[in-house]
Design a protein around this motif. Sequence first.
Motif, mmCIF file in Angstrom:
data_model
loop_
_atom_site.group_PDB
_atom_site.id
_atom_site.type_symbol
_atom_site.label_atom_id
_atom_site.label_comp_id
_atom_site.label_asym_id
_atom_site.label_seq_id
_atom_site.Cartn_x
_atom_site.Cartn_y
_atom_site.Cartn_z
ATOM 1 N N ARG A 233 2.199 -3.435 2.260
ATOM 2 C CA ARG A 233 1.578 -3.490 0.940
ATOM 3 C C ARG A 233 2.512 -4.063 -0.120
ATOM 4 O O ARG A 233 2.108 -4.811 -0.993
ATOM 5 C CB ARG A 233 1.131 -2.083 0.541
ATOM 6 C CG ARG A 233 0.313 -2.064 -0.752
ATOM 7 C CD ARG A 233 -0.146 -0.674 -1.084
ATOM 8 N NE ARG A 233 1.002 0.179 -1.384
ATOM 9 C CZ ARG A 233 0.894 1.480 -1.689
ATOM 10 N NH1 ARG A 233 -0.282 2.064 -1.697
ATOM 11 N NH2 ARG A 233 1.985 2.187 -1.954
ATOM 12 N N GLU A 237 1.384 -7.309 -2.300
ATOM 13 C CA GLU A 237 1.174 -7.232 -3.756
ATOM 14 C C GLU A 237 2.060 -8.222 -4.490
ATOM 15 O O GLU A 237 1.635 -8.863 -5.464
ATOM 16 C CB GLU A 237 1.445 -5.803 -4.226
ATOM 17 C CG GLU A 237 0.399 -4.798 -3.775
ATOM 18 C CD GLU A 237 0.733 -3.383 -4.211
ATOM 19 O OE1 GLU A 237 1.862 -3.191 -4.749
ATOM 20 O OE2 GLU A 237 -0.109 -2.482 -4.032
ATOM 21 N N ARG A 240 0.581 -11.696 -4.039
ATOM 22 C CA ARG A 240 -0.623 -11.920 -4.839
ATOM 23 C C ARG A 240 -0.300 -12.068 -6.322
ATOM 24 O O ARG A 240 -1.083 -12.632 -7.069
ATOM 25 C CB ARG A 240 -1.596 -10.757 -4.618
ATOM 26 C CG ARG A 240 -2.290 -10.862 -3.255
ATOM 27 C CD ARG A 240 -3.187 -9.709 -2.957
ATOM 28 N NE ARG A 240 -3.917 -9.956 -1.709
ATOM 29 C CZ ARG A 240 -4.537 -9.031 -0.998
ATOM 30 N NH1 ARG A 240 -4.515 -7.753 -1.417
ATOM 31 N NH2 ARG A 240 -5.169 -9.342 0.102
ATOM 32 N N ARG A 241 0.865 -11.550 -6.710
ATOM 33 C CA ARG A 241 1.310 -11.768 -8.093
ATOM 34 C C ARG A 241 2.019 -13.115 -8.244
ATOM 35 O O ARG A 241 2.417 -13.480 -9.337
ATOM 36 C CB ARG A 241 2.259 -10.644 -8.515
ATOM 37 C CG ARG A 241 1.587 -9.302 -8.710
ATOM 38 C CD ARG A 241 2.497 -8.345 -9.455
ATOM 39 N NE ARG A 241 3.743 -8.107 -8.735
ATOM 40 C CZ ARG A 241 3.918 -7.114 -7.845
ATOM 41 N NH1 ARG A 241 2.908 -6.289 -7.554
ATOM 42 N NH2 ARG A 241 5.086 -6.945 -7.247
#
Length: 832
Positions: A233, A237, A240-241
Amino acid sequence: MHCSLTKPMIRRFSARDGASVAMQAEPDSFIRGLLNALPEHAAIIDDAGVIVCVNEAWREFARRNGAAGLAGEGSAYLEVCRKASLNGDRYARQALDGLESVLAGATEAFTMAYPCHSPGEERWFTLHATRINAVPGGALLRHANVTHRKLAEDKLREREARQAFLLELTDALRGLDEPQEITQTACEMLARHIDADRAAYVQISGEEFIFRESHARGSAQMQGRGPVAIFGRTMIEACRRGEMVWSDDCDLDPRFSEPEREAFRHFGARAFIGATLIRNGEWVGAFGVDSVAPRRWSESERELVGEAAARIWAAAERARAERAQRESEEKYRALFESIDEGYCILEAIVGEADRVQDFRFLEANPAYLRIVDVAGVSIVGRRGRELFSIEDEWLCAVGEAALRRERVHHEGESKALNRWLDAFFMPFGAPGSSLCAVRVSDTTERRRAEQKQREYAEMLLEADRRKDEFLATLAHELRNPLAPIRNAVYLQERYLAEGSGAARLPGLLEIMRRQTDHLVRLVDDLLEISRINRGVIELHKEPVELAAVLRQAAETSAPAMEAGGHEFVLDLPDEPICFLADPVRLTQVFANLIDNAAKYTPPGGAIALRARREDGQAIVSVKDDGVGISAEMLPRVFDLFARGDGPRHRTQGGLGIGLSLVRSLAEQHGGAVEARSAGEGAGAEFIVRLPLMQASSEALKEPRPATPAPLASLRVVVADDNRDAADSLGLMLKEFGAVARVVYDGRAALEAVKELSPDLVILDLGMKDMDGIETARRIRALPQGKKAMIAALTGWGQAEQRQRTHEAGFDRHLVKPAAIDDLGQLLREAAE
């Protein structure tokens, strides 16, 4: 601190510097003070390389770096360097060679840089040795921390190397057309440059990753696909940022769980750097390098991977777009280019406050290129402002369609293109694409046609207004002479009936002659301006002298000036001004100007006629101190039927023809006329400029008076269905001494010709039963008419009518009412 300086060295210092008694007693404290004043780590060694004195900074430096054996006096500094050199320390070898050279006196000073790295810190120092030229000799050693400078220099070199590689990468990718070829080439180049084991491009498709192109050095290629979730995760994350992700050792990285570490082991990646690829806010891929062993990635290496990924992604995107365009080009192009309206696709360029400040052309069809006048020029990829200036309303329309996804219709003028455009702006592409499609029609011709139609309608209204004004003026001007003529006829009838008014008849006849001449002049002006405007007037040029023409014009206009009691000044040059011109027409020009001045100058005013030669031209000025010309009227004072609007102008009469005649005749002579006035009440001046042609004064000659011919035996037939005109002309011919036969139709004219065998036949063209043209043809067919002179006397003076009479066999063409002199000339020609 203890300083073991020898007494000779102390004595040398004391003798050289003249030290005080206190200094001589405590020499060690003085040397110690000098060393402690230095900012560096400082020490003094003797000729044997043994430390004889150090400052506190040196002692602290040695202690912190685990070199207690070099921290104080008596330490064999040179021996320590020698032993380290024998163990392969290249920096110790460099220091040993330099210090031995200084102590031997071969060099005065020596400087070098060397690292002194601790487990958690990377540091760099400089060693500077300076020979002490005093007995017993030795050297001053200084250490300085230059870590920041060294690291800055290293970063600069790394940055330069990084930029050089990125330029090389960009150049290599620029010539490639396929996305796979671009990413594969980039993988190979980046892996070699960064000395990584592998490099790869990973595509993200939903919740799955796919290895696309990769390069490996002595290890397995990265291939296959799998769920994105295996990366954990934290990594997902960050990706995706749009953040950079890396790990120096995946097995020891606390961010990863054991299953995640196992995933990295599965792919053989112990250390990695990954640059995330984002499109329209979505994570779509990653580009990175990895190592099969733990590796400490430097900041420079991470930056390089990020910058390289951005360039690779841009190149691949460009290639994908070009390939997609090529795949659909044929069917799309056929449709796109077949549209007869202008069509283009724009990408909005947003500036401050989210306002569109420009746009980029993504596509444009040939019709659009023709409309914006850049046909044959590629505008794809170029900004609108590069090609032409853009009004704000067009940019607003682009913003409404591209950003707010609304359909916009805008029709307006593009001043940059000098065209009127009717455009529909439509959102294009997926939401958030900032694109719009524009359909454009060029409505310039329609707009211009509408404008011309409006102007033509306004012109017709103006022409209709001027026609009504002209007809009213004409009626007024015709009534002016008709009223005294009718009054004179009435009085003449009454005087004759009484039998006692014969003495009064001469005055009435003078009135009738004067007013009839005025009527004839009005009609002549109308015919004259018509002929001049149609270009059918012919100038009969001959050598003339300007002064003679001006005197004749003054004489012609003398009655008008005398009636107004005007003071007249005639100012002519002393030398003659000779040139080729039509003297009759030129006299008419200046007479009209004088008459105009007399008409608009109050009684008692002054009129001046002046002439001069200037720059190969004859300059003639007619100036008055009359009512003047308003600024609004001045530009159109020479227009046909133009008359001033003020009451003082309207009361002067006239048809507004005279000045138009002046301009036309002056231009036909190759000249020009100009009107000047300071305004109403300030008088006016008209200046005529005429080019001077070669005409010597000797060539000027007075016209020879016509030799009167005997008219008593001249036989004339007159035919006109207007009985008054025919009878009055017959009476005038008899006054000239001719034998006249008057008839009132064409058939009677034929009979009269047969009976009289005339020398001259005068025919009206508009007779009813048989017109003058047919009558003349039949007369020419008669034996009695073959040698007779036939003249037309008609109200029609146009060129077409003159051509018709010439073709019908007429010898002359006179316009009613014929002047007495013209009639007399006709009789003389017939008699000859």
